[in-house]
Design a protein around this motif. Structure first.
Motif, PDB file in Angstrom:
ATOM      1  N   ALA A   1       0.833  -1.202   0.000  1.00 26.11           N
ATOM      2  CA  ALA A   1       0.000   0.000   0.000  1.00 26.11           C
ATOM      3  C   ALA A   1       0.867   1.252   0.000  1.00 26.11           C
ATOM      4  O   ALA A   1       0.633   2.195  -0.753  1.00 26.11           O
ATOM      5  CB  ALA A   1      -0.912  -0.004   1.219  1.00 26.11           C
ATOM      6  N   LEU A   2       1.899   1.233   0.819  1.00 27.92           N
ATOM      7  CA  LEU A   2       2.718   2.433   0.934  1.00 27.92           C
ATOM      8  C   LEU A   2       3.509   2.686  -0.351  1.00 27.92           C
ATOM      9  O   LEU A   2       3.653   3.826  -0.790  1.00 27.92           O
ATOM     10  CB  LEU A   2       3.667   2.311   2.117  1.00 27.92           C
ATOM     11  CG  LEU A   2       4.249   3.647   2.492  1.00 27.92           C
ATOM     12  CD1 LEU A   2       3.272   4.408   3.337  1.00 27.92           C
ATOM     13  CD2 LEU A   2       5.546   3.491   3.195  1.00 27.92           C
ATOM     14  N   GLN A   3       3.968   1.608  -0.962  1.00 26.12           N
ATOM     15  CA  GLN A   3       4.726   1.816  -2.204  1.00 26.12           C
ATOM     16  C   GLN A   3       3.839   2.405  -3.289  1.00 26.12           C
ATOM     17  O   GLN A   3       4.248   3.314  -4.011  1.00 26.12           O
ATOM     18  CB  GLN A   3       5.327   0.495  -2.669  1.00 26.12           C
ATOM     19  CG  GLN A   3       6.294   0.708  -3.811  1.00 26.12           C
ATOM     20  CD  GLN A   3       7.030  -0.545  -4.190  1.00 26.12           C
ATOM     21  OE1 GLN A   3       6.462  -1.629  -4.136  1.00 26.12           O
ATOM     22  NE2 GLN A   3       8.269  -0.404  -4.562  1.00 26.12           N
ATOM     23  N   GLY A   4       2.610   1.880  -3.372  1.00 25.92           N
ATOM     24  CA  GLY A   4       1.692   2.428  -4.371  1.00 25.92           C
ATOM     25  C   GLY A   4       1.409   3.897  -4.118  1.00 25.92           C
ATOM     26  O   GLY A   4       1.430   4.719  -5.046  1.00 25.92           O
ATOM     27  N   ALA A   5       1.172   4.228  -2.859  1.00 26.87           N
ATOM     28  CA  ALA A   5       0.843   5.626  -2.553  1.00 26.87           C
ATOM     29  C   ALA A   5       2.044   6.532  -2.774  1.00 26.87           C
ATOM     30  O   ALA A   5       1.909   7.639  -3.293  1.00 26.87           O
ATOM     31  CB  ALA A   5       0.362   5.737  -1.113  1.00 26.87           C
ATOM     32  N   GLN A   6       3.223   6.043  -2.414  1.00 27.26           N
ATOM     33  CA  GLN A   6       4.423   6.853  -2.641  1.00 27.26           C
ATOM     34  C   GLN A   6       4.676   7.047  -4.123  1.00 27.26           C
ATOM     35  O   GLN A   6       5.094   8.112  -4.562  1.00 27.26           O
ATOM     36  CB  GLN A   6       5.629   6.166  -2.027  1.00 27.26           C
ATOM     37  CG  GLN A   6       5.771   6.392  -0.561  1.00 27.26           C
ATOM     38  CD  GLN A   6       6.991   5.705  -0.022  1.00 27.26           C
ATOM     39  OE1 GLN A   6       7.573   4.859  -0.693  1.00 27.26           O
ATOM     40  NE2 GLN A   6       7.369   6.036   1.174  1.00 27.26           N
ATOM     41  N   LYS A   7       4.397   6.004  -4.886  1.00 30.70           N
ATOM     42  CA  LYS A   7       4.622   6.113  -6.330  1.00 30.70           C
ATOM     43  C   LYS A   7       3.680   7.143  -6.926  1.00 30.70           C
ATOM     44  O   LYS A   7       4.072   7.943  -7.771  1.00 30.70           O
ATOM     45  CB  LYS A   7       4.401   4.742  -6.968  1.00 30.70           C
ATOM     46  CG  LYS A   7       4.821   4.688  -8.401  1.00 30.70           C
ATOM     47  CD  LYS A   7       4.732   3.284  -8.911  1.00 30.70           C
ATOM     48  CE  LYS A   7       5.131   3.242 -10.364  1.00 30.70           C
ATOM     49  NZ  LYS A   7       4.988   1.912 -10.924  1.00 30.70           N
ATOM     50  N   MET A   8       2.433   7.109  -6.460  1.00 35.12           N
ATOM     51  CA  MET A   8       1.480   8.088  -6.975  1.00 35.12           C
ATOM     52  C   MET A   8       1.886   9.489  -6.533  1.00 35.12           C
ATOM     53  O   MET A   8       1.771  10.440  -7.294  1.00 35.12           O
ATOM     54  CB  MET A   8       0.095   7.752  -6.463  1.00 35.12           C
ATOM     55  CG  MET A   8      -0.969   8.721  -6.911  1.00 35.12           C
ATOM     56  SD  MET A   8      -2.570   8.133  -6.415  1.00 35.12           S
ATOM     57  CE  MET A   8      -3.520   9.618  -6.618  1.00 35.12           C
ATOM     58  N   ALA A   9       2.366   9.591  -5.292  1.00 35.55           N
ATOM     59  CA  ALA A   9       2.701  10.912  -4.771  1.00 35.55           C
ATOM     60  C   ALA A   9       4.053  11.382  -5.281  1.00 35.55           C
ATOM     61  O   ALA A   9       4.345  12.565  -5.225  1.00 35.55           O
ATOM     62  CB  ALA A   9       2.722  10.867  -3.248  1.00 35.55           C
ATOM     63  N   SER A  10       4.866  10.446  -5.751  1.00 37.93           N
ATOM     64  CA  SER A  10       6.282  10.675  -6.065  1.00 37.93           C
ATOM     65  C   SER A  10       6.951  11.475  -4.952  1.00 37.93           C
ATOM     66  O   SER A  10       7.645  12.443  -5.199  1.00 37.93           O
ATOM     67  CB  SER A  10       6.485  11.313  -7.428  1.00 37.93           C
ATOM     68  OG  SER A  10       6.046  12.609  -7.444  1.00 37.93           O
ATOM     69  N   ALA A  11       6.667  11.072  -3.763  1.00 35.49           N
ATOM     70  CA  ALA A  11       7.323  11.660  -2.591  1.00 35.49           C
ATOM     71  C   ALA A  11       7.499  10.551  -1.574  1.00 35.49           C
ATOM     72  O   ALA A  11       6.737   9.591  -1.550  1.00 35.49           O
ATOM     73  CB  ALA A  11       6.478  12.786  -2.000  1.00 35.49           C
ATOM     74  N   ARG A  12       8.501  10.712  -0.763  1.00 35.62           N
ATOM     75  CA  ARG A  12       8.794   9.690   0.211  1.00 35.62           C
ATOM     76  C   ARG A  12       8.158  10.080   1.537  1.00 35.62           C
ATOM     77  O   ARG A  12       8.319  11.205   1.993  1.00 35.62           O
ATOM     78  CB  ARG A  12      10.307   9.593   0.369  1.00 35.62           C
ATOM     79  CG  ARG A  12      10.732   8.642   1.433  1.00 35.62           C
ATOM     80  CD  ARG A  12      12.220   8.731   1.607  1.00 35.62           C
ATOM     81  NE  ARG A  12      12.576   8.114   2.870  1.00 35.62           N
ATOM     82  CZ  ARG A  12      13.699   7.457   3.075  1.00 35.62           C
ATOM     83  NH1 ARG A  12      14.565   7.347   2.107  1.00 35.62           N
ATOM     84  NH2 ARG A  12      13.951   6.925   4.224  1.00 35.62           N
ATOM     85  N   ALA A  13       7.421   9.143   2.116  1.00 34.72           N
ATOM     86  CA  ALA A  13       6.802   9.403   3.418  1.00 34.72           C
ATOM     87  C   ALA A  13       7.593   8.639   4.464  1.00 34.72           C
ATOM     88  O   ALA A  13       7.779   7.429   4.353  1.00 34.72           O
ATOM     89  CB  ALA A  13       5.353   8.969   3.408  1.00 34.72           C
ATOM     90  N   ASP A  14       8.070   9.365   5.451  1.00 35.88           N
ATOM     91  CA  ASP A  14       8.834   8.723   6.511  1.00 35.88           C
ATOM     92  C   ASP A  14       8.005   8.516   7.761  1.00 35.88           C
ATOM     93  O   ASP A  14       8.357   7.708   8.597  1.00 35.88           O
ATOM     94  CB  ASP A  14      10.044   9.575   6.879  1.00 35.88           C
ATOM     95  CG  ASP A  14      11.096   9.487   5.817  1.00 35.88           C
ATOM     96  OD1 ASP A  14      11.281   8.377   5.304  1.00 35.88           O
ATOM     97  OD2 ASP A  14      11.709  10.502   5.496  1.00 35.88           O
ATOM     98  N   HIS A  15       6.955   9.296   7.899  1.00 36.41           N
ATOM     99  CA  HIS A  15       6.152   9.237   9.111  1.00 36.41           C
ATOM    100  C   HIS A  15       4.769   8.748   8.737  1.00 36.41           C
ATOM    101  O   HIS A  15       4.240   9.115   7.694  1.00 36.41           O
ATOM    102  CB  HIS A  15       6.072  10.613   9.763  1.00 36.41           C
ATOM    103  CG  HIS A  15       7.406  11.114  10.200  1.00 36.41           C
ATOM    104  ND1 HIS A  15       8.258  11.759   9.343  1.00 36.41           N
ATOM    105  CD2 HIS A  15       8.043  11.040  11.375  1.00 36.41           C
ATOM    106  CE1 HIS A  15       9.358  12.068   9.995  1.00 36.41           C
ATOM    107  NE2 HIS A  15       9.255  11.640  11.221  1.00 36.41           N
ATOM    108  N   VAL A  16       4.228   7.936   9.608  1.00 30.91           N
ATOM    109  CA  VAL A  16       2.946   7.341   9.277  1.00 30.91           C
ATOM    110  C   VAL A  16       2.050   7.417  10.513  1.00 30.91           C
ATOM    111  O   VAL A  16       2.511   7.298  11.651  1.00 30.91           O
ATOM    112  CB  VAL A  16       3.147   5.895   8.763  1.00 30.91           C
ATOM    113  CG1 VAL A  16       3.675   4.983   9.827  1.00 30.91           C
ATOM    114  CG2 VAL A  16       1.884   5.335   8.179  1.00 30.91           C
ATOM    115  N   ILE A  17       0.787   7.686  10.255  1.00 35.53           N
ATOM    116  CA  ILE A  17      -0.218   7.673  11.315  1.00 35.53           C
ATOM    117  C   ILE A  17      -1.129   6.489  11.012  1.00 35.53           C
ATOM    118  O   ILE A  17      -1.588   6.327   9.883  1.00 35.53           O
ATOM    119  CB  ILE A  17      -1.007   8.986  11.346  1.00 35.53           C
ATOM    120  CG1 ILE A  17      -0.072  10.133  11.700  1.00 35.53           C
ATOM    121  CG2 ILE A  17      -2.135   8.906  12.341  1.00 35.53           C
ATOM    122  CD1 ILE A  17      -0.743  11.463  11.761  1.00 35.53           C
TER     123      ILE A  17
END
Lengths: 298, 444
Positions: free
Chosen positions: B93-109
């Motif tokens: 899930a996170l890889q898909g969302a990061q790919k769509m966002a083309s940004a790296r998320a380091d923090h997650v809620i």
């Protein structure tokens, strides 16, 4: 019976494979802005600098490269289009041409890339007989030197020798170095070269004297003496010497003053004309005067 | 307690850092699907501050820049069951969302659906000194609440002050600046299983992520699907999920109760699978395509083919009517709703001024649920869809994403919790020496 044809509307859950931990990590690293910047800008820049730098850090490589560049440049410059084969000199007499050739000392044929026109122009400016020089590379491998020669206007006697000057007072050559085309006015005295135009004016004025005129002498860097062939002098003032000379010539025409036995005519003071008689004439004058006086008194 | 207090404060610090960096991911770990949204915060201060005491409220505006959903693996009843599977699902899930966002998320809620939440209402009271009520007085009154004995292996997930009372005035949302003698507060405490948090934390750590907050899934579903006046006047949100059904009751814009029923849409699917003897994927397809809870005469005539390729001709060519399917689904849905009703009654929902019940979650999409729900839950039932947030893709606008969108709102406009206020000094034994030194210095 098991159907051979797959079900038309078979609904499989959408393929949703989990990424491997390494592909996941790689994607996260790749999405890091700093990493991307380093990889896309920093790394190529580093390779561009470090690769040639490493290659050239070996002196042999560096020398080979510089030799190669010099070779290419030489090959290119040595092509026949760029070769200068002839040196043509315009506007200079034979002696001056020889001097010019000697000065710039081109060893032809030579590539036009190797010819330093500015340096040659500087060298030409060192030659005193040249008033103005122009260098031009013509197509066809010709180096054109166009000079304007200084024309000798006067002959100047100085202690070191006898030299030619042009009408602006520039030194041209020693007397022996140049063939003289015609009779030139002769001047002498220190500072005479600074007043050439005055001297030439006086010469133009002195036409009625004809062959009698020998030359002009600058005295005290301020005034002229006109010297005649037999050593007699006309002392001219520093201010308006031409006018004073005219007066002397007019006097000569009227009273033939110069045909008389005098040593010098002094017109330095325009208000008073002095004439120095030769000793013989003076004695004669005294004799005549004495005779007359005696005659008168007696 | 102090451990969790510390870790919650650490999470708040990470959340602040994530907002400063501008990118944060929210992860709704459900039993049926895992949804991940990536937010980008735009730090603009022109937004008016939200209501409430407001240490954390209304910090910035945001935009959803990435969204991905994946089939959940290894999660049962809203709790992490198989860690490696869950970790992989989170990664997907996170890889898909990061790919769509083309940004790296380091923090997650993260939101947790299950883990047996339990609500407690606490009351604390302190007498005030001179002058108006200051922030330290609020911290003092929060610290004065008596903690109930909630047992071993349980931890506090939310501790939200829902009401302040000053002398005889009650219903204050922000008592700061008021003058009075006694300040009392009502604190809503939500307790869940500690090991559920630990397991989830382990999975998140394994994905190289930092946990910037945890929220209860019923709570965040309520945030996103209840409209503002429902939250004000009192309403219940029933989040019909895959493995659990979350309940949350809101009053005066605060959650006052949360609970989960450990049944959901996946149980309906497994009922269908067992009754029709078909695999779960086919049962899920039948449920979503032909399912319903109210049978009509038409449904007796609508036949559904149960295709299979076992090789048994009779087995592979069975047909059932839609009424039969409804007959399988309805008892389970009724059971879920009745259980929810029982939980709401136990919480005293019938005493609230507003009796509105909002149904949301993926299982609320079954046709005919409104008729059934109004019979069981009363006639003030409506379906809720999540609030619209900026940049949310169309595919994530359905009721199945109430918890995910609520988590986004929770990330952007967090409720003030107990740990957002400085603990009064007398709760820190470490400081007592310093206090003694200060006292000596002041008096000698």
């Amino acid at each position: 019976m098991r159907p051979l044809i797959p079900r038309r509307n078979s609904v499989l859950p959408p393929r949703d494979p989990a990424p491997s931990i390494w592909s996941y990590r790689f994607q996260r690293i790749w999405l890091t802005p700093v990493f991307r910047a380093v990889l896309r800008v920093g790394l190529p820049a580093f390779l561009l600098v470090a690769g040639p730098g490493f290659y050239l850090s070996d002196p042999a490589n560096w020398r080979g490269l510089t030799d190669r560049i010099a070779e290419i440049r030489r090959e290119f410059g040595g092509r026949p289009e760029f070769l200068v084969t002839r040196l043509s000199i315009e506007g200079a007499g034979p002696e001056l041409s020889g001097e010019i050739r000697q000065t710039i000392a081109l060893d032809l044929p030579q590539s036009s890339f190797d010819i330093d026109l500015d340096r040659m122009l500087g060298q030409l400016a060192q030659i005193p007989a040249i008033a103005r020089a122009e260098l031009r590379l013509r197509p066809g491998g010709e180096l054109d030197v166009m000079v304007q020669e200084r024309v000798p206007a006067v002959i100047w006697h100085i202690r070191e020798g006898i030299v030619f000057l042009d009408k602006d007072g520039h030194y041209i050559a020693d007397l022996g170095a140049r063939a003289v085309t015609g009779p030139l006015p002769m001047i002498a005295g220190e500072g005479a070269n600074l007043a050439i135009d005055e001297a030439l004016e006086l010469y133009a004025t002195a036409v009625p004297l004809g062959d009698q005129l020998f030359g002009l002498v600058r005295v005290g860097e301020r005034r002229w003496d006109v010297v005649l062939h037999d050593g007699r002098r006309i002392l001219l003032p520093s201010a308006e010497p031409g006018q004073a000379f005219d007066r002397v010539l007019a006097l000569n025409t009227a009273q033939e003053i110069l045909d008389r036995d005098i040593l010098r005519v002094d017109v330095r003071d325009p208000a008073r004309l002095n004439v120095q008689l030769s000793p013989a004439a003076l004695a004669e004058l005294r004799r005549v005067r004495g005779y007359n006086q005696g005659d008168g008194s007696e | 307690m102090s451990m969790l207090y510390q870790s919650q404060r650490a999470m708040r610090a990470k959340r602040r850092e994530a907002m400063r960096r501008g990118v944060i991911a929210v992860l709704d770990i459900g039993s049926h699907k895992i949804a991940c949204l990536v937010l980008r915060f735009v730090n603009s201060d022109d937004r008016p501050p939200a209501d409430g005491v407001g240490a954390m409220a209304g910090q910035s505006s945001f935009r959803v820049i990435g969204a991905a959903t994946t089939r959940s693996r290894g999660v049962r009843f809203g709790e992490v069951d198989t860690m490696q599977e869950t970790e992989r699902a989170i990664r997907t899930a996170l890889q898909g969302a990061q790919k769509m966002a083309s940004a790296r998320a380091d923090h997650v809620i993260v939101s947790l659906a299950g883990a047996r939440p339990r609500s407690y209402g606490l009351t604390g009271e302190v007498s005030l000194g001179t002058g108006p009520v200051a922030e330290c007085d609020i911290a003092r009154v929060l610290a004065a609440c008596d903690l109930p004995d909630f047992g071993e292996g349980r931890e506090v997930l939310h501790a939200q002050p829902v009401n302040f009372a000053l002398d005889h005035r009650t219903g204050l949302s922000d008592p700061r600046g008021h003058v009075g003698n006694r300040l009392s507060t009502d604190l809503h405490l939500l307790i869940i299983d500690a090991n559920a948090i630990e397991h989830m934390l382990y999975c998140v750590r394994r994905c190289d992520l930092e946990l910037a907050g945890i929220a209860s899934s019923p709570y965040v579903a309520g945030i996103s699907s209840l409209v503002e006046d429902e939250q004000e006047l009192g309403a219940a949100c029933i989040d019909l999920g895959g493995g659990t059904t979350g309940l949350s009751i809101f009053l005066k814009k605060h959650m006052i109760f949360a609970d989960t029923v450990r049944m959901g849409g996946d149980h309906v699917t497994s009922d269908i699978g067992k009754a029709m003897q078909i695999p779960m994927t086919d049962a899920e397809r039948l449920k979503t395509r032909f399912g319903g809870v109210v049978a009509t005469g038409m449904d007796d005539r609508e036949m559904i083919e149960l295709e299979a390729d076992t090789g048994d001709w009779h087995h592979d060519r069975r047909k059932i009517s839609r009424a039969e399917l409804i007959g399988v689904m309805r008892p389970r849905v009724e059971e879920i709703l009745e259980e929810a009703r029982a939980r709401l009654d136990a919480a005293g929902f019938d005493q609230l001024p507003g009796q509105r019940i909002v149904l949301t979650g993926g299982a609320s999409q079954v046709p005919g649920l409104d008729t059934l729900a109004s019979r069981i839950l009363g006639n003030q039932v409506r379906f809720g869809r999540p609030l619209r947030v900026q940049g949310l893709p169309q595919s994530a606008c359905g009721p199945a994403f109430s918890a995910a969108v609520g988590l986004v709102l929770f990330a952007a406009y967090p409720q003030d919790e107990w740990w957002d206020f400085e603990t009064p000094a007398n709760r820190y034994p470490v400081r007592s020496l310093k206090r003694a030194v200060n006292w000596l210095r002041d008096n000698w």
